[in-house]
Design a protein around this motif. Structure first.
Motif, PDB file in Angstrom:
ATOM      1  N   ASP A 222       0.805  -1.227   0.000  1.00  0.00           N
ATOM      2  CA  ASP A 222       0.000   0.000   0.000  1.00  0.00           C
ATOM      3  C   ASP A 222       0.834   1.271   0.000  1.00  0.00           C
ATOM      4  OD1 ASP A 222      -2.253  -1.608   0.121  1.00  0.00           O
ATOM      5  OD2 ASP A 222      -2.410  -1.489   2.306  1.00  0.00           O
ATOM      6  N   HIS A 223       1.974   1.267   0.680  1.00  0.00           N
ATOM      7  CA  HIS A 223       2.801   2.467   0.805  1.00  0.00           C
ATOM      8  C   HIS A 223       3.718   2.593  -0.406  1.00  0.00           C
ATOM      9  CE1 HIS A 223       1.837   3.620   5.002  1.00  0.00           C
ATOM     10  NE2 HIS A 223       1.508   2.347   5.081  1.00  0.00           N
ATOM     11  N   GLU A 224       3.725   3.775  -1.028  1.00  0.00           N
ATOM     12  CA  GLU A 224       4.504   3.963  -2.244  1.00  0.00           C
ATOM     13  C   GLU A 224       5.988   3.732  -1.998  1.00  0.00           C
ATOM     14  OE1 GLU A 224       5.845   4.084  -5.793  1.00  0.00           O
ATOM     15  OE2 GLU A 224       3.700   3.991  -5.327  1.00  0.00           O
ATOM     16  N   THR A 240       3.993  -9.589  -0.431  1.00  0.00           N
ATOM     17  CA  THR A 240       3.397  -8.279  -0.176  1.00  0.00           C
ATOM     18  C   THR A 240       2.057  -8.452   0.529  1.00  0.00           C
ATOM     19  OG1 THR A 240       2.294  -8.214  -2.336  1.00  0.00           O
ATOM     20  CG2 THR A 240       4.522  -7.291  -2.194  1.00  0.00           C
ATOM     21  N   TYR A 241       1.683  -7.434   1.298  1.00  0.00           N
ATOM     22  CA  TYR A 241       0.403  -7.481   2.018  1.00  0.00           C
ATOM     23  C   TYR A 241      -0.238  -6.099   1.963  1.00  0.00           C
ATOM     24  CZ  TYR A 241       2.424  -4.730   5.752  1.00  0.00           C
ATOM     25  OH  TYR A 241       2.991  -3.698   6.452  1.00  0.00           O
ATOM     26  N   ASP A 246      -3.111  -5.971  -5.942  1.00  0.00           N
ATOM     27  CA  ASP A 246      -2.056  -6.911  -6.327  1.00  0.00           C
ATOM     28  C   ASP A 246      -1.292  -7.475  -5.134  1.00  0.00           C
ATOM     29  OD1 ASP A 246      -0.809  -4.554  -5.636  1.00  0.00           O
ATOM     30  OD2 ASP A 246       0.569  -4.522  -7.350  1.00  0.00           O
ATOM     31  N   ALA A 247      -1.764  -7.232  -3.912  1.00  0.00           N
ATOM     32  CA  ALA A 247      -1.080  -7.747  -2.723  1.00  0.00           C
ATOM     33  C   ALA A 247      -1.168  -9.268  -2.667  1.00  0.00           C
ATOM     34  CB  ALA A 247      -1.688  -7.136  -1.465  1.00  0.00           C
ATOM     35  N   ASP A 248      -0.089  -9.912  -2.264  1.00  0.00           N
ATOM     36  CA  ASP A 248      -0.102 -11.375  -2.103  1.00  0.00           C
ATOM     37  C   ASP A 248      -1.024 -11.782  -0.965  1.00  0.00           C
ATOM     38  OD1 ASP A 248       1.837 -11.772  -4.145  1.00  0.00           O
ATOM     39  OD2 ASP A 248       3.424 -11.229  -2.739  1.00  0.00           O
ATOM     40  N   VAL A 249      -0.979 -11.031   0.131  1.00  0.00           N
ATOM     41  CA  VAL A 249      -1.921 -11.229   1.234  1.00  0.00           C
ATOM     42  C   VAL A 249      -2.810  -9.996   1.229  1.00  0.00           C
ATOM     43  CG1 VAL A 249      -2.220 -11.602   3.708  1.00  0.00           C
ATOM     44  CG2 VAL A 249      -0.203 -12.527   2.536  1.00  0.00           C
ATOM     45  N   VAL A 263     -10.780  -7.845  10.866  1.00  0.00           N
ATOM     46  CA  VAL A 263     -10.066  -7.835   9.591  1.00  0.00           C
ATOM     47  C   VAL A 263     -10.389  -9.105   8.806  1.00  0.00           C
ATOM     48  CG1 VAL A 263      -7.807  -7.691   8.485  1.00  0.00           C
ATOM     49  CG2 VAL A 263      -8.184  -6.577  10.685  1.00  0.00           C
ATOM     50  N   THR A 264     -10.639  -8.932   7.523  1.00  0.00           N
ATOM     51  CA  THR A 264     -10.778 -10.078   6.623  1.00  0.00           C
ATOM     52  C   THR A 264      -9.705  -9.978   5.557  1.00  0.00           C
ATOM     53  OG1 THR A 264     -13.172 -10.203   6.966  1.00  0.00           O
ATOM     54  CG2 THR A 264     -12.289 -11.306   5.026  1.00  0.00           C
ATOM     55  N   ALA A 265      -8.904 -11.031   5.433  1.00  0.00           N
ATOM     56  CA  ALA A 265      -7.809 -11.046   4.472  1.00  0.00           C
ATOM     57  C   ALA A 265      -7.809 -12.365   3.715  1.00  0.00           C
ATOM     58  CB  ALA A 265      -6.475 -10.858   5.188  1.00  0.00           C
ATOM     59  N   VAL A 266      -7.237 -12.338   2.510  1.00  0.00           N
ATOM     60  CA  VAL A 266      -7.097 -13.543   1.698  1.00  0.00           C
ATOM     61  C   VAL A 266      -5.634 -13.965   1.730  1.00  0.00           C
ATOM     62  CG1 VAL A 266      -7.319 -14.559  -0.589  1.00  0.00           C
ATOM     63  CG2 VAL A 266      -9.004 -12.906   0.197  1.00  0.00           C
TER      64      VAL A 266
END
Length: 463
Positions: A222-224, A240-241, A246-249, A263-266
């Motif tokens: 998320d952070h540039e 990456t999260y 495009d985050a892996d998590v 929190v809901t994450a894939v």
């Protein structure tokens, strides 16, 4: 079996033993059987906690505090060269060891997770320490803040995992060789040591390059600044999260629930929903970073995710100090504009539309104020009203023309209600005059502004 003492650290002397990083290393060495001694500028609960572990702690700095048979002297970058104990060490020929080298030695033979980033290191390291303990992994850890009591910033555990906060401020995180490294964000800070973002990126690239073969870099999507670092780092497995598509998590949603969130994450194609027991989107994302790091180390996500809820906060990170006259006083360590904004947004979300947020802000470092004073003032515009103290110098000498007025002018230009108070002793009375039942008061900054919380509560109790 966990390792014993690093060579030549069986009789260490710490200059500035009460500091957040130094005290943790001293505690672990004491728990491993070392004869620990040291000095600090003033008495503290941390000093007393170290004495409870058998350490000898002197108050004040004097050559006589250093025992002739000390095996080494441990220092941080904050210790000046004219320190009398440092001079005495040179006379005696006692080796001087930087704090980062001592911490690196403690991690040898274990499986380190090193947590880096401009913001959020202490919280994320704490989340890992608490959740791994909850799982029965018996980790060792060294954190830049206390969990629930003085001296709880470090522990020598019997397990194979060592969780450490990795400080980029003086490039000391280059000393570590983690199996898993976390980079939460990358921004320009510590202006006395870094002149540009290019220097920051180079420093973080060096840190990532220290990851052991087969290890993993867990980094924000998320952070540039973090994304740019990801583009620059090669030759290491990267996970990456975040909320980016495009985050892996990938974080699908963060649902505020008062002073908590859900929190809901894939992760690996599966959805996981778990609780985070502290408020704010940034803390929820820290929990996801901790989850990704634990999984990279081989821990089961289904067990680690619920264990993260056991983390209920660390001192100075939105820590509730108490409530009097219907006013809650909360302590925030935020001292960089990004941190200030994140904590104020978290408090705004927890407070709702009906409660005011009042801030007592103490700028930290002349160099940081010189570079980021305008942004600090803009962050204070998120509060309903603020009181700004003089700059806390810490290790720095004054810079001509650099005062809190820079922040106050920027805050007022952004439409903020800001009052300058030069004497800390006046703060309890000033805040008591401002605060109304239902208000939230934040003492904010990395200096001794934290000492004002109890004094404000005491004055509020007299209303």
């Amino acid at each position: 079996m966990a390792p014993g003492l690093p060579i030549a650290m069986d009789r260490p002397h710490f200059i500035g033993i009460g500091g957040a990083g130094m005290s943790g290393i001293a505690k672990i060495l004491a728990q491993r059987g070392a004869r620990v001694a040291g000095s600090d500028a003033k008495e503290s609960a941390t000093a007393e906690a170290l004495r409870a572990h058998g350490a000898t702690v002197h108050i004040g700095h004097a050559a006589g505090h250093l025992a002739d048979d000390a095996s080494c002297v441990v220092v941080s970058s904050a210790i000046r060269q004219d320190n009398p104990e440092l001079a005495r060490a040179a006379e005696l020929g006692i080796p001087v060891v930087h704090r980062s080298d001592a911490l690196a030695a403690l991690m040898e033979g274990l499986r380190p997770i090193a947590v880096a980033g401009t913001h959020g290191k202490t919280t994320t390291t704490s989340m890992l320490a608490v959740s791994l303990t909850e799982l029965g992994a018996r980790p060792s850890y060294a954190i830049g803040g206390d969990l629930d009591a003085p001296g709880s910033n470090a522990l020598h555990g019997e397990g194979e995992i060592f969780v450490a906060e990795a400080d980029e401020s003086d490039r000391s995180f280059h000393k570590y060789a983690p199996e898993v490294a976390i980079v939460l964000n990358v921004e320009l800070d510590h202006h006395a040591n870094y002149a540009s973002m290019d220097e920051i990126y180079e420093s973080f690239e060096t840190f990532a390059g220290k990851i052991v073969p087969g290890g993993t870099l867990v980094i924000s999507a998320d952070h540039e600044g973090a994304r740019e670092l990801t583009r620059r780092v090669t030759g290491v497995k990267t996970v990456t999260y975040g909320e980016a598509e495009d985050a892996d998590v990938r974080v699908l949603k963060i649902v505020p629930q008062g002073l908590k969130s859900e929190v809901t994450a894939v992760l690996d194609g599966r959805e996981l929903t778990f609780a985070v027991s502290v408020p704010g989107r940034h803390y929820a994302l820290n929990a996801v970073a901790a989850l990704a790091a634990g999984v990279a180390l081989g821990l089961p996500a289904d067990e680690l995710a619920p264990a993260l809820a056991a983390y209920t906060g660390v001192k100075r990170r939105l820590q509730l100090k108490g409530e009097e006259a219907g006013v809650q006083v909360i302590d925030s360590y935020a001292h960089h504009p990004t941190e200030m904004t994140a904590d104020l947004e978290a408090m705004r979300g927890a407070a709702g539309d009906d409660r005011r947020i009042l801030v007592v802000f103490q700028p930290h470092l002349f160099s940081r104020t010189q570079e980021l004073g305008k942004e600090m003032g803009q962050a204070l515009a998120l509060a309903d009203a603020s009181v700004v103290l003089d700059i806390y110098p810490a290790r720095e000498d004054p810079i001509p023309g650099i005062t809190s007025a820079l922040i106050i002018e920027a805050a007022r230009a952004a439409g903020a209600d800001v009052t300058a108070v030069h004497d800390k002793a006046d703060i309890p009375e000033v805040v008591a005059g401002m605060a109304k039942p239902g208000d939230l008061v934040l003492t904010m900054g990395a200096g001794d502004v934290t000492d004002l919380g109890p004094l404000i509560l005491d004055r509020l109790s007299q209303k």
